[in-house]
Scaffold this motif. Structure first.
Motif: not given
Ligand SMILES: Nc1ncnc2c1ncn2[C@@H]1O[C@H](COP(=O)(O)OP(=O)(O)OP(=O)(O)O)[C@@H](O)[C@H]1O
Ligand SMILES: [Mg+2]
Length: 212
Positions: A47-59
């Motif tokens: 779920e932490d990886i999910r945040e990296l993938l779906l969030g906009h921090k690392h566009t």
């Protein structure tokens, strides 16, 4: 006996999450114990990886980074949750799985499918879902539905061309593996979609009892 592994796939807003609860009830009414999960995610680390993938921090994430993060989350998911549950005899119901990697990272991002296959073999060995429901609908209908629901995530911010490639890749997988992947017309009313899902599952249950 080992449990069965069922995945639900489809583009944005196709109705995957909406129909999972319905599918869970169908499985439970057949007497199966169900583990309910999703990708990317399914474990604390995932779920932490999910945040990296779906969030906009690392566009601007590189395509390979995206693919490797997805398979890292998947390795954790398989080791900690999916395999133990299947071995215990539970049925695992998962919102997206490796077909999504072929569709989004292969079809959408144009990563060489052979690379994805190598990661699949590495992380999964021979494991594949026993049944996959592909909820298929025109891209614009799905995006309108998803847009009405919440703010777009990093994938939902992609354009129509990207999602057309995703849809076509999913349909190609279904055409290549018709035994495993059942296409459901997700543009229909929810009632109609669920009728079709129920038909597919009933046929699957019958096949299970005949093979025992
Ligand atoms: N058959 C349907 N007809 C009309 N609206 C639907 C139907 N199925 C789902 N919806 C609605 O469409 C929206 C998107 O559905 P849902 O969140 O289940 O899609 P999803 O496939 O999980 O999307 P995502 O890929 O973004 O996770 C929700 O608001 C849901 O209520
Ligand atoms: Mg969803």
């Amino acid at each position: 006996m080992r449990g069965k592994f069922i995945t639900v796939e489809g583009g944005e807003g196709a109705g995957k999450s909406t129909n999972l609860e319905f599918i869970r009830r169908l499985l439970e009414s057949e007497g199966y114990q169900v583990v309910f999960t999703r990708e990317p995610g399914g474990t604390t680390l995932g779920e932490d990886i999910r945040e990296l993938l779906l969030g906009h921090k690392h566009t601007g994430m590189a395509d390979d980074t995206e693919l490797l993060l997805i398979f890292s989350a998947r390795a954790e998911h398989l080791a900690r949750k999916i395999m133990p549950a299947l071995e215990f005899g539970k049925w695992v119901l998962c919102d997206r799985f490796t077909d999504a990697s072929y569709a989004y990272q292969g079809g959408g991002r144009r990563i060489d499918l052979e690379r994805i296959r190598q990661l699949e073999n590495w992380v999964q060995g021979g494991l594949k879902p026993d049944l996959t429901l592909l909820l298929d609908l025109p891209v614009d209908v799905g995006l309108t539905r998803a847009g009405a629901r919440s703010e777009p995530d990093r994938f939902e911010s992609e354009g129509m061309v990207f999602f057309d490639k995703v849809r076509n890749s999913y349909l190609k997988i279904a055409a290549a593996e018709p035994e495993r992947v059942k296409v459901v017309n997700a543009a229909a009313s929810l009632e109609e979609v669920q009728r079709r899902i129920e038909m597919v599952l009933k046929a699957f249950f019958r096949a299970q009892s005949e093979s025992q």
